[in-house]
Design a protein around this motif. Structure first.
Motif: not given
Lengths: 77, 458
Positions: A9-10, A41-42, A66-67, B54, B350, B352, B379-384
């Protein structure tokens, strides 16, 4: 129809950086192992390698979209 | 006092700021992206506004969307948290220009400290020791040879127009230097169209020690130091206070120098002055000043009893500093670890996913700052960063024992986290002795990383 899925995901990117050309464009031929884009991802980046070969590549996911894991990124005819 | 605060951030720090504001009776507005509709900060704030898709640049970095959310909800102030827009001088200016209060320093102060050369000059002018080297550009090889008297070897030669590690050469001896300097000059000219060079002493083995500052624009105090020497890829993973490396005399010199710098630039809000401490030479050097609240601020709160975020809000509301320097005292020892959604056994890849079940540690001296709840999908869009586990005890030894105890209570099912790393570090003799520097952890990981798999839960 064979398809290339996102392994993670990402966020999907079609080129290595904004000032670089896309790895692949619609209509291209793809071999197994070809890099077709990146998933962020992150804040870490992972190459998406095709697990299938084929011709007539057609992206169904846009750049910076985004996916979810398993989402179809592109199809082959 | 502020009336209504918009929190321009997400994750654990948004939750932390909302809590501080509510404790002071300030109404709160959360902002969130499409990926964060179910996030804890959205649930805990009095109101919440969706500010976009996002991708951070379309939401949490979208200044017009954030200002519109503040206007639409009648906010009088904005707290930027850390990361995202926290050190964006243009954002501070834009918030002020919109007639709102920015909870942090002025755009000019952010700009000054964000410019490495200007910050170094400001520190030098305030009598804060800086890493030996050129104050600005080096004027030819004769001047460069003169600077070597201060720096010694190894010395770093850096293209003034470079950045992100580009255009850097290290010379270990005079012959190497005589060869490297003209080469670096020619390279910089070819690569950047600018042959300007800087020089700086290379400090190979140092501790990272930083001083917490609170200031109201007129006066400044310090809340002692934190040591953050355990780092991976320049990211802090374990932070503690006080530092076991400092003598009382050195602690006083270090903290006073940070206060001098904050006063010299008429600083307002919470800030952190970061230093390298060369233990062998018994000298400390200014690196930079961060003009925001930091991730590791809770360790300072645990040893001083001060709520730093609340003080930021009071200062932004126009109150003079409520705490005098003589009121700030240190009690015991505190340690924080950063629990990230990463798999330490697989090179910190990572991870998520969804939190199936969650057991949060508690009891005396334990604090858990997080945005997690059972069923939450990271969510995978930001830091961990998922959570910060902070412990406090009478001594450093007792704090490490308490950290191990708290980690054994912590259970986050459904995700891989960095918990096994901290269990191994808490059990490590070198960590227990406090005998480390900023490069120590990466070397340790080369031999220990493959063994960092989750242990059996009690």
């Amino acid at each position: 129809m064979p398809a290339i899925h996102s392994p993670l995901p990402g966020t999907f990117y079609r080129s290595a950086s904004p000032d670089k050309p896309p790895y692949k464009t619609d209509g291209d031929t793809v071999a197994v192992g070809d890099v077709i884009g990146l998933i962020e991802v992150m804040k870490s980046f992972h190459e998406v390698k095709s697990e299938v070969a084929g011709t007539g590549l057609k992206f169904v996911t846009d750049n910076e979209e985004p996916v979810m894991a398993g989402a179809i990124l592109a199809e082959l005819s | 006092m502020l009336n209504k605060l918009l929190v321009a951030n997400r994750g654990e720090i948004a939750v932390r700021i909302i809590r501080a504001a509510r404790d002071l009776g300030i109404a709160t507005v959360a902002v969130y992206s499409d990926a964060d509709a179910t996030a804890l900060h959205v649930q805990l704030a009095d109101e919440a506004v969706n500010i976009g898709p996002p991708a951070a640049k379309k939401s949490y970095l979208n200044i017009p969307a954030i200002l519109k959310a503040a206007a639409d909800t009648g906010c009088d102030s904005i707290h930027p948290g850390y990361g995202f827009l926290a050190e964006n001088a243009g954002f501070s200016d834009a918030v002020t220009a919109a007639g709102l209060i920015f909870v942090g320093p002025s755009g000019d102060a952010i700009r000054l400290m964000g410019d490495k050369v200007a910050a170094r000059s400001a520190a030098h002018a305030a009598g804060v020791p800086i890493v030996p080297g050129s104050l600005g550009r080096v004027d030819g090889i004769d001047a460069a040879r003169h600077i070597l008297i201060d720096t010694g070897f190894p010395v770093m030669i850096k293209a003034a127009a470079g950045g992100g590690g580009r255009g850097i050469r290290i010379a270990n001896s005079l012959p190497e230097f005589e060869q490297a300097f003209p080469q670096a000059e020619a390279e910089a000219l070819a690569a950047f169209g600018d042959g300007g060079l800087y020089m700086e002493k290379v400090i190979t083995k140092a501790r990272h020690i930083e001083v917490q500052i609170l200031a109201d624009g007129a006066d400044a105090i310090h809340c002692f130091e934190r040591e953050c020497s355990l780092q991976r890829r320049r990211q802090k993973v374990w932070e503690e206070a006080p530092s076991r490396a400092l003598t009382p005399r050195l602690r006083d010199e270090l903290c006073s120098s940070a206060v001098r710098l904050a006063r010299a630039v008429n600083y307002s809000g919470a800030g952190t002055v970061e230093y390298l401490y060369d233990e062998d030479a018994d000298r400390f050097y200014f690196i930079e000043m961060n003009t925001r609240i930091q991730v590791e601020h809770p360790v300072t709160e645990m040893i001083t009893g001060i709520d730093l975020v609340a003080e930021m809000l009071c200062i932004a509301g126009g109150e003079p500093l409520r705490i005098r320097q003589s009121d700030v005292t240190v009690k015991g020892h505190a340690i924080e670890v950063r629990l990230n959604a990463e798999d330490p056994a697989r090179d910190f890849a990572p991870f998520p996913g969804t939190v199936d079940s969650l057991r949060i540690p508690g009891g005396p001296g334990v604090r858990f700052d997080s945005m997690l709840y059972p069923g939450y999908t990271v969510p995978p869009f930001y830091d961990s960063l998922l959570a910060k586990l902070i412990v406090h005890a009478e001594t450093r030894e007792a704090a490490i024992t308490r950290m191990a105890r708290a980690l054994s209570e912590l259970q986050i099912d459904g995700l891989k986290t960095t918990k096994p790393l901290f269990q191994a570090l808490a059990a490590d003799a070198t960590v227990q002795a406090g005998d480390f520097h900023t490069r120590w952890l990466e070397g340790w990981l080369e031999t220990h990383a493959s063994r960092l798999t989750p242990s059996l839960e009690p």
